[in-house]
Scaffold this motif. Structure first.
Motif, mmCIF file in Angstrom:
data_model
loop_
_atom_site.group_PDB
_atom_site.id
_atom_site.type_symbol
_atom_site.label_atom_id
_atom_site.label_comp_id
_atom_site.label_asym_id
_atom_site.label_seq_id
_atom_site.Cartn_x
_atom_site.Cartn_y
_atom_site.Cartn_z
ATOM 1 N N VAL A 10 1.098 -1.387 -0.120
ATOM 2 C CA VAL A 10 0.141 -0.139 0.294
ATOM 3 C C VAL A 10 0.706 1.404 0.008
ATOM 4 O O VAL A 10 0.330 2.710 -0.658
ATOM 5 N N PHE A 11 1.993 1.021 0.362
ATOM 6 C CA PHE A 11 3.136 2.021 0.209
ATOM 7 C C PHE A 11 4.074 2.514 -1.149
ATOM 8 O O PHE A 11 4.823 3.255 -0.747
ATOM 9 N N ARG A 12 3.652 1.304 -1.826
ATOM 10 C CA ARG A 12 4.557 1.531 -2.669
ATOM 11 C C ARG A 12 4.076 2.261 -4.363
ATOM 12 O O ARG A 12 2.674 1.562 -4.734
ATOM 13 N N ARG A 13 3.875 3.034 -4.792
ATOM 14 C CA ARG A 13 3.064 3.851 -5.795
ATOM 15 C C ARG A 13 3.297 3.080 -6.847
ATOM 16 O O ARG A 13 4.662 2.767 -7.415
ATOM 17 N N PRO A 14 2.807 1.604 -7.661
ATOM 18 C CA PRO A 14 3.404 1.483 -9.111
ATOM 19 C C PRO A 14 3.346 2.693 -9.944
ATOM 20 O O PRO A 14 2.127 3.015 -10.668
ATOM 21 N N PRO A 15 4.471 1.570 -10.565
ATOM 22 C CA PRO A 15 4.402 2.378 -12.065
ATOM 23 C C PRO A 15 3.569 2.163 -12.883
ATOM 24 O O PRO A 15 2.548 1.302 -12.858
ATOM 25 N N GLU A 16 3.279 3.494 -13.726
ATOM 26 C CA GLU A 16 2.283 3.213 -14.975
ATOM 27 C C GLU A 16 1.709 1.973 -15.359
ATOM 28 O O GLU A 16 1.357 1.597 -15.978
ATOM 29 N N ARG A 17 2.998 1.584 -15.928
ATOM 30 C CA ARG A 17 2.879 0.157 -17.127
ATOM 31 C C ARG A 17 2.494 -1.087 -16.146
ATOM 32 O O ARG A 17 2.101 -1.545 -16.699
ATOM 33 N N ASP A 18 2.886 -1.472 -14.817
ATOM 34 C CA ASP A 18 2.371 -2.435 -14.316
ATOM 35 C C ASP A 18 1.171 -2.035 -13.683
ATOM 36 O O ASP A 18 0.817 -3.177 -12.500
ATOM 37 N N ARG A 19 0.680 -0.868 -13.699
ATOM 38 C CA ARG A 19 -1.135 -0.807 -13.186
ATOM 39 C C ARG A 19 -2.281 -2.106 -13.085
ATOM 40 O O ARG A 19 -3.180 -2.360 -12.397
ATOM 41 N N GLY A 20 -2.345 -2.350 -14.185
ATOM 42 C CA GLY A 20 -2.734 -3.449 -14.491
ATOM 43 C C GLY A 20 -2.334 -5.393 -14.843
ATOM 44 O O GLY A 20 -2.783 -5.941 -14.124
ATOM 45 N N VAL A 21 -1.293 -5.164 -13.466
ATOM 46 C CA VAL A 21 -0.051 -6.189 -13.724
ATOM 47 C C VAL A 21 -1.093 -7.245 -12.566
ATOM 48 O O VAL A 21 -0.888 -8.385 -12.621
ATOM 49 N N PHE A 22 -1.281 -5.959 -11.366
ATOM 50 C CA PHE A 22 -2.125 -6.916 -9.877
ATOM 51 C C PHE A 22 -3.421 -7.260 -10.231
ATOM 52 O O PHE A 22 -4.384 -8.130 -9.223
ATOM 53 N N ALA A 23 -3.466 -6.736 -11.807
ATOM 54 C CA ALA A 23 -5.433 -7.663 -11.748
ATOM 55 C C ALA A 23 -5.279 -8.918 -11.732
ATOM 56 O O ALA A 23 -4.554 -10.138 -12.314
#
Length: 250
Positions: free
Chosen positions: A219-232
């Motif tokens: 929750v304290f790590r802002r994911p890079p833009e390119r990885d925003r969908g990796v965790f779906a």
């Protein structure tokens, strides 16, 4: 304690309590667990500081310190679904508590007669201690390790400035607020722009196996833009009439 310093100390408790309760909501923890997480986050750093100083913790001498965690637990509970997906508010309130406690914790340590270096150490411990307890209890990698993004460095700078002003006799209660503001701003900018300390230059470091090991979104790590969908989560797909099913079955 000066009224302004006392108010700032309560502000730090409130900020960390909010972050703890919002994290509890995000983790789907019930209201009692949320209260415990808020208490640990808001009071943990100050209790560790006071125990090291050999005195009864301020939160036990002044029951008003228990009020912010209770109020925030009830508030977050009443917010309901709106608190489930909080991310930026958790980081923002955590950064606010970091800046305030880095200054008030150092000032209290200097007032107790500790040497400058020891006071800075206790100030940083006050700033990060409650957050570390919160993250461990919530099964998060502590922000000071995983979501560092210059997390501890602003606290060290804030504590150092406070100790220096106290040592030369220029410290006033309002100076704690002035120092806390840039600590908060730098922490938020570091989180947003992903400013980080250098990674280890070792063959087994995390950066060398980035494509092999599973990645954990803190929750304290802002994911890079390119990885925003990796965790779906991936959706399963049923094989078509002309496609072989998985596991080699036709």
């Amino acid at each position: 304690m000066e009224p302004l310093m006392f108010s700032l100390d309560l502000l730090g408790v409130l900020a960390f309590a909010v972050s703890g309760n919002l994290l509890a909501a995000r983790k789907n923890i019930d209201i009692m667990g949320s209260l415990v997480l808020g208490l640990c986050a808001g009071l943990g750093g100050g209790i560790m500081r006071d125990v090291i100083l050999g005195r009864v913790p301020s939160s036990l001498q002044e029951p008003i310190y228990l009020l912010p965690p209770v109020v925030t637990a009830l508030t977050v509970y009443l917010l309901g679904q709106r608190a489930l997906h909080a991310r930026v508010p958790i980081v923002a309130f955590d950064a606010l508590g970091l800046g305030v406690f880095a200054t008030t914790g150092t000032a209290i340590a200097m007032g107790a007669g500790l040497p400058l270096a020891s006071a800075i150490l206790l100030g940083v411990l006050t700033a990060v201690g409650g957050g570390m307890i919160r993250d461990v209890l919530a099964n998060e990698i502590p922000a000071v390790f995983n979501g560092s993004d210059l997390y501890i460095i602003p606290a060290i700078v804030g504590a150092g400035l406070t100790a220096l002003l106290w040592a030369v006799g220029w410290f006033e209660p309002w100076a704690a607020l002035v120092i806390a503001v840039p600590v908060f701003v730098v922490r938020m900018l570091a989180w947003y722009f992903e400013w980080r300390v250098p990674t280890p230059m070792r063959g087994w470091s995390y950066s060398s196996v980035r494509g092999v090991l599973p990645r954990t979104l803190s929750v304290f790590r802002r994911p890079p833009e390119r990885d925003r969908g990796v965790f779906a989560p991936r959706r399963s797909r049923t094989a078509g009439p002309d496609e072989p099913e998985e596991n080699g079955r036709a």
